[in-house]
Design a protein around this motif. Structure first.
Motif, PDB file in Angstrom:
ATOM      1  N   GLN A 300       0.805  -1.218   0.000  1.00  0.00           N
ATOM      2  CA  GLN A 300       0.000   0.000   0.000  1.00  0.00           C
ATOM      3  C   GLN A 300       0.847   1.282   0.000  1.00  0.00           C
ATOM      4  OE1 GLN A 300      -3.312   0.047   2.761  1.00  0.00           O
ATOM      5  NE2 GLN A 300      -3.497  -2.180   2.683  1.00  0.00           N
ATOM      6  N   TYR A 301       2.149   1.109   0.052  1.00  0.00           N
ATOM      7  CA  TYR A 301       3.063   2.251   0.017  1.00  0.00           C
ATOM      8  C   TYR A 301       3.987   2.064  -1.175  1.00  0.00           C
ATOM      9  CZ  TYR A 301       6.676   5.609   1.328  1.00  0.00           C
ATOM     10  OH  TYR A 301       7.569   6.661   1.317  1.00  0.00           O
ATOM     11  N   TYR A 302       3.951   2.996  -2.109  1.00  0.00           N
ATOM     12  CA  TYR A 302       4.724   2.879  -3.348  1.00  0.00           C
ATOM     13  C   TYR A 302       5.721   4.025  -3.413  1.00  0.00           C
ATOM     14  CZ  TYR A 302       5.733   1.964  -8.285  1.00  0.00           C
ATOM     15  OH  TYR A 302       6.353   1.649  -9.474  1.00  0.00           O
ATOM     16  N   ALA A 303       7.009   3.686  -3.438  1.00  0.00           N
ATOM     17  CA  ALA A 303       8.069   4.695  -3.403  1.00  0.00           C
ATOM     18  C   ALA A 303       8.771   4.791  -4.755  1.00  0.00           C
ATOM     19  CB  ALA A 303       9.084   4.362  -2.316  1.00  0.00           C
ATOM     20  N   ILE A 304       8.835   6.018  -5.271  1.00  0.00           N
ATOM     21  CA  ILE A 304       9.562   6.308  -6.505  1.00  0.00           C
ATOM     22  C   ILE A 304      10.806   7.107  -6.123  1.00  0.00           C
ATOM     23  CG2 ILE A 304       9.469   7.359  -8.786  1.00  0.00           C
ATOM     24  CD1 ILE A 304       6.390   7.322  -8.527  1.00  0.00           C
ATOM     25  N   GLY A 305      11.970   6.521  -6.293  1.00  0.00           N
ATOM     26  CA  GLY A 305      13.204   7.227  -6.007  1.00  0.00           C
ATOM     27  C   GLY A 305      13.703   7.969  -7.235  1.00  0.00           C
ATOM     28  N   THR A 306      14.671   8.829  -7.046  1.00  0.00           N
ATOM     29  CA  THR A 306      15.304   9.528  -8.161  1.00  0.00           C
ATOM     30  C   THR A 306      16.817   9.494  -7.991  1.00  0.00           C
ATOM     31  OG1 THR A 306      15.179  11.686  -7.038  1.00  0.00           O
ATOM     32  CG2 THR A 306      13.351  11.114  -8.507  1.00  0.00           C
ATOM     33  N   ASP A 307      17.513   9.616  -9.103  1.00  0.00           N
ATOM     34  CA  ASP A 307      18.973   9.717  -9.056  1.00  0.00           C
ATOM     35  C   ASP A 307      19.448  10.508 -10.269  1.00  0.00           C
ATOM     36  OD1 ASP A 307      21.500   9.460  -8.030  1.00  0.00           O
ATOM     37  OD2 ASP A 307      21.667   7.289  -8.340  1.00  0.00           O
ATOM     38  N   PHE A 308      20.711  10.852 -10.255  1.00  0.00           N
ATOM     39  CA  PHE A 308      21.320  11.607 -11.344  1.00  0.00           C
ATOM     40  C   PHE A 308      22.610  10.921 -11.765  1.00  0.00           C
ATOM     41  CE2 PHE A 308      22.685  13.344  -7.246  1.00  0.00           C
ATOM     42  CZ  PHE A 308      24.072  13.270  -7.348  1.00  0.00           C
ATOM     43  N   TYR A 309      23.023  11.179 -12.994  1.00  0.00           N
ATOM     44  CA  TYR A 309      24.372  10.804 -13.414  1.00  0.00           C
ATOM     45  C   TYR A 309      25.312  11.937 -13.016  1.00  0.00           C
ATOM     46  CZ  TYR A 309      28.432  10.249 -16.432  1.00  0.00           C
ATOM     47  OH  TYR A 309      29.721  10.156 -16.900  1.00  0.00           O
ATOM     48  N   LYS A 310      24.933  13.150 -13.415  1.00  0.00           N
ATOM     49  CA  LYS A 310      25.703  14.341 -13.089  1.00  0.00           C
ATOM     50  C   LYS A 310      24.742  15.411 -12.580  1.00  0.00           C
ATOM     51  CE  LYS A 310      28.334  18.084 -15.347  1.00  0.00           C
ATOM     52  NZ  LYS A 310      28.845  18.578 -16.652  1.00  0.00           N
ATOM     53  N   THR A 311      25.126  16.079 -11.523  1.00  0.00           N
ATOM     54  CA  THR A 311      24.325  17.194 -11.039  1.00  0.00           C
ATOM     55  C   THR A 311      25.179  18.433 -10.865  1.00  0.00           C
ATOM     56  OG1 THR A 311      22.963  18.071  -9.231  1.00  0.00           O
ATOM     57  CG2 THR A 311      24.616  16.465  -8.631  1.00  0.00           C
ATOM     58  N   ASP A 343      17.773  12.102 -21.547  1.00  0.00           N
ATOM     59  CA  ASP A 343      17.675  13.208 -20.603  1.00  0.00           C
ATOM     60  C   ASP A 343      17.124  12.701 -19.275  1.00  0.00           C
ATOM     61  OD1 ASP A 343      18.597  15.121 -22.396  1.00  0.00           O
ATOM     62  OD2 ASP A 343      16.601  15.442 -23.219  1.00  0.00           O
ATOM     63  N   MET A 344      16.162  11.771 -19.404  1.00  0.00           N
ATOM     64  CA  MET A 344      15.496  11.207 -18.227  1.00  0.00           C
ATOM     65  C   MET A 344      14.910   9.860 -18.625  1.00  0.00           C
ATOM     66  SD  MET A 344      12.272  12.820 -16.091  1.00  0.00           S
ATOM     67  CE  MET A 344      13.144  14.365 -15.819  1.00  0.00           C
ATOM     68  N   CYS A 345      14.862   8.931 -17.701  1.00  0.00           N
ATOM     69  CA  CYS A 345      14.175   7.666 -17.959  1.00  0.00           C
ATOM     70  C   CYS A 345      13.598   7.111 -16.657  1.00  0.00           C
ATOM     71  CB  CYS A 345      15.096   6.649 -18.614  1.00  0.00           C
ATOM     72  SG  CYS A 345      16.449   6.043 -17.571  1.00  0.00           S
ATOM     73  N   TYR A 346      12.649   6.217 -16.813  1.00  0.00           N
ATOM     74  CA  TYR A 346      11.910   5.656 -15.684  1.00  0.00           C
ATOM     75  C   TYR A 346      12.063   4.146 -15.693  1.00  0.00           C
ATOM     76  CZ  TYR A 346       7.717   4.113 -13.112  1.00  0.00           C
ATOM     77  OH  TYR A 346       6.853   3.483 -12.248  1.00  0.00           O
ATOM     78  N   LEU A 347      12.491   3.585 -14.571  1.00  0.00           N
ATOM     79  CA  LEU A 347      12.645   2.141 -14.434  1.00  0.00           C
ATOM     80  C   LEU A 347      11.666   1.610 -13.399  1.00  0.00           C
ATOM     81  CD1 LEU A 347      16.552   1.791 -14.303  1.00  0.00           C
ATOM     82  CD2 LEU A 347      15.065   1.350 -16.272  1.00  0.00           C
ATOM     83  N   ASP A 348      10.759   0.748 -13.841  1.00  0.00           N
ATOM     84  CA  ASP A 348       9.833   0.073 -12.929  1.00  0.00           C
ATOM     85  C   ASP A 348      10.469  -1.267 -12.585  1.00  0.00           C
ATOM     86  OD1 ASP A 348       7.816  -1.440 -11.743  1.00  0.00           O
ATOM     87  OD2 ASP A 348       6.234  -0.508 -12.936  1.00  0.00           O
ATOM     88  N   TYR A 401      13.198   1.508  -3.024  1.00  0.00           N
ATOM     89  CA  TYR A 401      12.151   2.016  -3.903  1.00  0.00           C
ATOM     90  C   TYR A 401      11.491   0.896  -4.700  1.00  0.00           C
ATOM     91  CZ  TYR A 401      15.559   5.814  -3.219  1.00  0.00           C
ATOM     92  OH  TYR A 401      16.462   6.699  -2.683  1.00  0.00           O
ATOM     93  N   ASP A 402      10.331   1.229  -5.261  1.00  0.00           N
ATOM     94  CA  ASP A 402       9.651   0.337  -6.202  1.00  0.00           C
ATOM     95  C   ASP A 402      10.027   0.664  -7.637  1.00  0.00           C
ATOM     96  OD1 ASP A 402       7.687  -1.209  -4.420  1.00  0.00           O
ATOM     97  OD2 ASP A 402       7.302   0.870  -3.840  1.00  0.00           O
ATOM     98  N   SER A 403      10.440   1.892  -7.867  1.00  0.00           N
ATOM     99  CA  SER A 403      10.854   2.329  -9.197  1.00  0.00           C
ATOM    100  C   SER A 403      11.822   3.492  -9.045  1.00  0.00           C
ATOM    101  CB  SER A 403       9.641   2.727 -10.047  1.00  0.00           C
ATOM    102  OG  SER A 403       8.881   3.733  -9.406  1.00  0.00           O
ATOM    103  N   LEU A 404      12.464   3.859 -10.151  1.00  0.00           N
ATOM    104  CA  LEU A 404      13.511   4.876 -10.100  1.00  0.00           C
ATOM    105  C   LEU A 404      13.439   5.762 -11.340  1.00  0.00           C
ATOM    106  CD1 LEU A 404      16.145   5.779  -8.522  1.00  0.00           C
ATOM    107  CD2 LEU A 404      17.404   4.299 -10.118  1.00  0.00           C
ATOM    108  N   ILE A 405      13.480   7.060 -11.127  1.00  0.00           N
ATOM    109  CA  ILE A 405      13.571   8.021 -12.219  1.00  0.00           C
ATOM    110  C   ILE A 405      15.004   8.550 -12.244  1.00  0.00           C
ATOM    111  CG2 ILE A 405      12.753  10.205 -13.152  1.00  0.00           C
ATOM    112  CD1 ILE A 405      10.152   9.757 -11.572  1.00  0.00           C
ATOM    113  N   ILE A 406      15.641   8.428 -13.393  1.00  0.00           N
ATOM    114  CA  ILE A 406      17.028   8.874 -13.545  1.00  0.00           C
ATOM    115  C   ILE A 406      17.075  10.138 -14.387  1.00  0.00           C
ATOM    116  CG2 ILE A 406      19.311   8.303 -14.458  1.00  0.00           C
ATOM    117  CD1 ILE A 406      18.589   5.336 -13.989  1.00  0.00           C
ATOM    118  N   VAL A 407      17.680  11.170 -13.850  1.00  0.00           N
ATOM    119  CA  VAL A 407      17.959  12.403 -14.585  1.00  0.00           C
ATOM    120  C   VAL A 407      19.453  12.391 -14.885  1.00  0.00           C
ATOM    121  CG1 VAL A 407      17.999  14.921 -14.494  1.00  0.00           C
ATOM    122  CG2 VAL A 407      16.101  13.662 -13.448  1.00  0.00           C
TER     123      VAL A 407
END
Length: 417
Positions: A300-311, A343-348, A401-407
């Motif tokens: 019942q709790y869904y976590a979407i994390g984020t990360d970067f290659y370069k910031t 530029d960005m992608c989403y991994l489930d 996380y359950d999924s990850l968004i990469i910038v």
């Protein structure tokens, strides 16, 4: 003497950094298979949420990048339009966010004033303003009961909570004399007594359908007092106490939305707060996301994390100014995304099979980027540049996380003056 101590610390850090570099600590690290990543990398429009979910949490790897702020709106729009979510909650104080909530419901003022009301410098941006304006625009044509609401689950600031508590108490004809005379010079115990008294009066009165909201202003102020006492007695435990309160407040927000027949809410905070497996102080105090997952159940709790290659991240200094610094996450998944020119992608993670070469990076420990909003100058700045692990976490993505968004290339926020 102080200069000698500082010099010794710097020398130790340089030696430690050299050792760390020998084991691959500097540079951008290894890369996952870019062709394999291309099989499972998705656009944000393909985001899907499991049916039983009640809280969707979006993390941000840094507080100082445009892309992570923009994602709040991008993800929220999808959740509103596809899943019927109507409640948004931010890592900001409840009273400050109530000021924004009134604005998106047609209240007076400007969007710039609304972002400033949030208190934190990191939210005084065009990206946050765009989110707030979109919510206000949505509400202008929303049918009754279908409006969007803006909540906060933090408790670090008091001004708006105190203002709205006084407003509610006066509307209930309660004795507000002590609350009106309250000043910051009072002791924590004296403030606690005043807030507790108003709360008791409200509980006794039980007037109106908004009594829970009125009492919540008092609860937030009492939480602020409690954390102040922890800081005085045991500073190391304060972060854990704050996360416990943030989890409690998020569940309260969920309850408010469920009363409106809305069974999911969307929350946004730093990665370190939304992760499902995380603790403070050597593992003794769980972070907000861990507490929510325990309370509601993992399904019942869904976590979407984020990360970067370069910031290139906008960060504060000890003198109040803000500067930009560039860092690399050392995340193999992010490096593969960069190699693919995303530029960005989403991994489930649920859609990546165990026999994929990506699985070892998702289900094993890797370095990921992790920057807060702490001053970057002085010794802190030296540490960050000499010891890269200071701005990275060594953790298993699928645990957090359950999924990850990469910038791949995150740009600095621009703070509105």
């Amino acid at each position: 003497m102080k200069k000698k101590i500082l010099l010794i610390i710097v020398i130790v850090l340089i030696i430690a950094g050299s050792v760390f570099s020998h084991f691959g600590g500097f540079g951008t690290g290894e890369s996952a298979d870019s062709q394999e990543l291309a099989k499972y990398a998705m656009n944000m429009e393909e985001l899907s949420i499991p049916e039983n979910t009640r809280i969707i949490a979006l993390g941000e790897a840094t507080h100082g990048n445009k892309e992570f702020q923009q994602l709040k709106l991008d993800v929220f729009q999808i959740l509103v339009e596809r899943y019927g979510i109507r409640g948004f909650a931010l890592e900001a104080d409840y009273g400050c966010c109530e000021r924004v909530n009134r604005y998106i419901h047609g209240g007076e003022g400007t969007v710039k004033e609304a972002t400033e009301a949030l208190g934190f410098t990191i939210y005084k941006t065009n990206e946050m303003g765009n989110l707030i304006e979109w919510m206000r625009s949505f509400n202008e044509t929303a049918q009754e009961g279908n409006d969007l609401r803006f909540y906060g689950f933090d408790m670090q600031r008091t001004d708006y909570n105190r203002q709205y508590l006084l407003e509610a108490a006066k509307a209930m004809n309660l004795d507000t004399s002590k609350l009106e005379q309250l000043s910051d010079s009072l002791s924590l115990d004296d403030k606690e007594a005043i807030y507790s008294d108003i709360k008791e009066q409200m509980l006794a009165a039980e007037k109106g359908q908004d009594i829970d909201v009125s009492i919540h202003f008092a609860d937030i102020l009492l939480q602020n007092i409690a954390i102040g006492k922890v800081y005085e007695e045991n500073f190391a435990e304060a972060n854990g106490v704050r996360d416990k309160y943030m989890a409690d407040n998020t569940l309260w927000i969920l309850e408010q939305e469920e009363r409106r027949n809305n069974h999911m809410i969307f929350i946004s905070a730093h990665n370190g707060h939304v992760e499902q497996f995380g603790t403070y102080v050597g593992g003794s105090q769980k972070v907000m996301g861990n507490l929510l997952a325990d309370t509601l159940g993992k399904d019942q709790y869904y976590a979407i994390g984020t990360d970067f290659y370069k910031t290139t991240c906008n960060m504060p200094t000890s003198n109040g100014k803000r500067v930009t610094h560039t860092f690399y996450s050392h995340d193999p998944l992010a490096k593969a995304a960069n190699m693919n020119d995303y530029d960005m992608c989403y991994l489930d993670f649920s859609k990546i099979p165990d026999d994929s070469s990506l699985s070892k990076y998702i289900n094993d420990y890797i370095y990921m980027g992790n920057l807060g909003d702490n001053p970057i100058d002085g010794l802190n700045g030296i540490i960050f540049h000499v010891l890269p692990q200071a701005y990275r976490i060594w953790q298993c993505p699928s645990l957090l996380y359950d999924s990850l968004i990469i910038v791949t290339n995150a740009h600095p926020i621009v703070v509105n003056q």
